[in-house]
Design an enzyme around this catalytic site. Structure first.
Site, PDB file in Angstrom:
ATOM      1  N   GLN A   1       1.748 -74.642  41.615  1.00  0.00           N
ATOM      2  CA  GLN A   1       1.950 -74.962  40.215  1.00  0.00           C
ATOM      3  C   GLN A   1       0.853 -74.325  39.364  1.00  0.00           C
ATOM      4  OE1 GLN A   1       3.177 -78.949  39.669  1.00  0.00           O
ATOM      5  NE2 GLN A   1       3.719 -78.662  37.530  1.00  0.00           N
TER       6      GLN A   1
ATOM      7  N   HIS B   1       1.682 -87.682  40.034  1.00  0.00           N
ATOM      8  CA  HIS B   1       1.617 -88.766  39.055  1.00  0.00           C
ATOM      9  C   HIS B   1       2.329 -90.022  39.565  1.00  0.00           C
ATOM     10  CE1 HIS B   1      -0.132 -86.222  35.978  1.00  0.00           C
ATOM     11  NE2 HIS B   1       0.788 -85.308  36.238  1.00  0.00           N
TER      12      HIS B   1
ATOM     13  N   GLU C   1      -0.812 -74.245  35.914  1.00  0.00           N
ATOM     14  CA  GLU C   1      -0.886 -75.108  34.733  1.00  0.00           C
ATOM     15  C   GLU C   1      -2.263 -75.112  34.072  1.00  0.00           C
ATOM     16  OE1 GLU C   1       0.565 -78.911  35.951  1.00  0.00           O
ATOM     17  OE2 GLU C   1      -0.444 -78.863  37.877  1.00  0.00           O
TER      18      GLU C   1
ATOM     19  N   ASP D   1       0.496 -79.385  30.984  1.00  0.00           N
ATOM     20  CA  ASP D   1      -0.895 -79.099  31.329  1.00  0.00           C
ATOM     21  C   ASP D   1      -1.292 -77.686  30.924  1.00  0.00           C
ATOM     22  OD1 ASP D   1      -1.543 -81.586  32.306  1.00  0.00           O
ATOM     23  OD2 ASP D   1      -0.948 -81.120  34.347  1.00  0.00           O
TER      24      ASP D   1
END
Length: 256
Positions: free
Chosen positions: A149, A45, A151, A177
């Protein structure tokens, strides 16, 4: 070298934080002095360029503080550049299947575990030629932390297969998420979300690997998961710390 994996193997519980905005290389020293165990630079991000992250990695190496980069995607050029500049580890967002996890290992680890390109006069060696290239490469493979990750619903369903990939060290939960994927955005204590997180934790424990989660809210959100055995966690980030501290102080100063 900052041995984050050695501390995990010794049974320590680590709490890091994430930097999403601050670009000054000394942010590493600030996070270290604050008492965090490691730092994740967010380039999913976030919008850090290669040169900025190279400078930040250089400081992390100089002060012997573990720095992990959250990469934007699993692509050879991206992974290689972050490894060459001296990241201690990588966090791959939204890893949903073992094939993607294997690609991450292939790009980040030297042979025979992976197929990382060899260039030994770079930031990751401090521009010093190793006395033994093969020994250095083996040590780098062992010390580099690879985190996938988890998510999404699909990632949870595949978490066992993802963690079975040799070279993957940890399954790391992105709760925003993950809850969004289940149609339960922000409902972190919903039984469905907690069951998914328990599955990730259990899969990691069963394989002698690690798990963690990132919460930006109060510490009470993270504490139960630490108690359950998640040992590689993140709490808050640079923006949240600055805003929360400012709002708290200004609220007191402006109180009637």
């Amino acid at each position: 070298m900052a041995r984050i994996k050695e501390r995990l193997k010794n049974g320590e519980t680590l709490v890091g934080t994430m930097v999403t905005l601050v670009e000054h290389p000394d942010i590493v020293k600030v996070i270290q002095v604050a008492g965090f165990d490691y730092l994740v630079m967010d380039n999913e991000h976030g919008s850090f360029d290669y040169s900025t992250l190279a400078r930040i990695c250089s400081v992390a190496r100089a002060v012997d503080f573990p720095l992990v980069i959250r990469i934007p995607e699993c692509r050879r050029e991206i992974v290689l550049k972050y490894m060459e500049m001296g990241a201690h580890g990588l966090l791959l967002p939204n890893c949903e299947d073992p094939e993607t996890a294997r690609s991450l290992v292939d790009f980040s680890k030297y042979a025979p575990l992976g197929n990382r390109g060899v260039s030994l006069l770079r930031g990751h060696t401090g521009y010093r030629a190793p006395a033994s290239a093969t020994q250095y490469m083996a040590e780098s493979n062992e010390e580099t932390l690879i985190m996938c990750q988890i998510e999404s619903q699909r990632a949870v369903e595949n978490v066992e297969a993802i963690l079975d990939v040799e070279g993957v060290d940890a399954a790391f939960i992105g709760p925003n998420d993950l809850s969004q994927s289940f149609g339960l955005m922000g409902q972190f204590t919903h039984p469905t979300i907690e069951a998914a997180m328990d599955r990730v934790l259990g899969a990691a424990k069963a394989r002698g690997k690690y798990s963690g989660v990132h919460y930006t809210g109060g510490v009470e959100m993270l504490q139960p998961w630490i108690a359950k055995g998640m040992s590689l966690n993140l709490w808050t980030n640079d923006i949240t710390m600055m805003l929360n501290n400012a709002k708290e102080g200004l609220g007191k100063l402006r109180a009637p």
